[in-house]
Every structure is written in C-alpha cells, then in structure tokens.
Design a protein around this motif. Structure first.
Motif: not given
Length: 188
Positions: A52-56, A84-92, A97-100
């Motif tokens: 979101s605009h306020d983070g992940h 390029t694969d529409l992913s963001c870094p995972g958390l917790g 890992s990366r999450v699409r």
C-alpha cells in the motif's frame, strides 16, 4: 446475462469456504496497491502480502493475524512496478524472498483450483466488479445462483485491484483500493 448478474445478491461462500476476517469487507488497508501470496515456512499456511501507499504488511490467511509490517520499505522496491516480475521483497518469516504482486500495476492469480473451484470477476455495471465463485470449473452463472455459483464480493465502494486463489488453492483473496478480504478452507 447482464440482468442475471446484476440481480444476484452477495451471499456467503459455500462450505468448505469460510471468511478469515470477521468484518463483511475484510480488513481496511488504505491506499492498497496490490497483494501477493507466499507460504509460511513453519506452519505451511498461506500468507498474503499487502502493498500500500503506507508500506507492506503480511497476513496469515488462515487466522487473519497480521504477522509483519514494514512502514518504511526501500523506496527503490516499495511498489512492484520497480521489478520486471512485479515483485516486492518479503518481510517477517519470508524475508529474503520475493513475492509477486497483482493489482494496480498488473499481474494476476490462479482462477481455478486443482479440484475445480473457479473464480471469475465480472463487471456488468462497470466499474463495479463482482467476484463469482463456482464449483466444478463450469461457468459460474450457468445454473441457479446460490447452488452452483455464488456472488461472494461486490466492489461498489472502492476500486477493484485483484482477486484469485493462492497457489495451494486453499485461500481466496480479493483486494480493493481500501480493503483486503480473505476466505479459506483450512481449519484454524
């Protein structure tokens, strides 16, 4: 067909599906841009990552618990369009890992499960999206409403972002610009 879809009221998803959150429209997530699925490395539960605009944020899709939050993600990777694969870094528990992510910037999810549940998004009164669930992989609107297909969500109050099944087929997620709704068929 349009009149039939417009006349179908929102109804609860049938057994074995149950809502994860207690509120009718899930949990509020202001400025929601997109969502993605991951698997908890310990419990095996489906996880839903929210951008979101306020983070992940990261939710357990069986219990509804918010298990991680990053209010200040790396500005170079805050939104999925930076990759390029529409992913963001995972958390917790999925850090490293990366999450699409599917949503405002594109992407998508599974629309059929291995045991033939089907999800379809229709817009008979554009721009208000309706999410239809059906059994046996058939057209959701072919038989009687409430028997072979169910209108489980209506995005009439904010912009539709994404809907689909998790890769496991155990979770349904629907995201709008303001809310996240989840259904699961796993026991708590």
């Amino acid at each position: 067909m349009r009149d039939r879809l417009l006349a179908a009221p929102v109804v609860p998803a049938p057994e074995p599906w149950r809502p994860v959150f207690e509120y009718e429209y899930g949990v509020p997530v202001g400025g929601l841009l997109g969502i993605g699925f991951a698997t908890h490395p310990d419990s095996g539960h489906d996880l839903v990552m929210v951008v979101s605009h306020d983070g992940h944020g990261l939710f357990d899709a069986v219990t509804g618990e918010k298990i991680a939050r990053d209010r200040d993600p790396d500005p170079d990777e805050h939104t999925p369009d930076a990759s390029t694969d529409l992913s963001c870094p995972g958390l917790g528990p999925i850090a490293g890992s990366r999450v699409r992510i599917a949503g405002l910037f594109g992407g998508g999810f599974h629309t059929v499960t291995a045991d033939s549940w089907t999800l379809e998004v229709v817009t008979p009164a554009w721009p208000n999206a309706r999410v239809l669930l059906s059994r046996d992989g058939g057209l959701p609107h072919a038989g009687p409403h409430g028997e072979g297909w169910w209108h489980i969500f209506h995005a009439s109050y904010s912009e539709f972002r994404a809907a689909g099944f998790s890769p496991s087929g155990q979770t349904i997620a629907v995201a709008t610009s303001s809310d996240l709704s989840l259904w699961t068929r796993r026991p708590v």
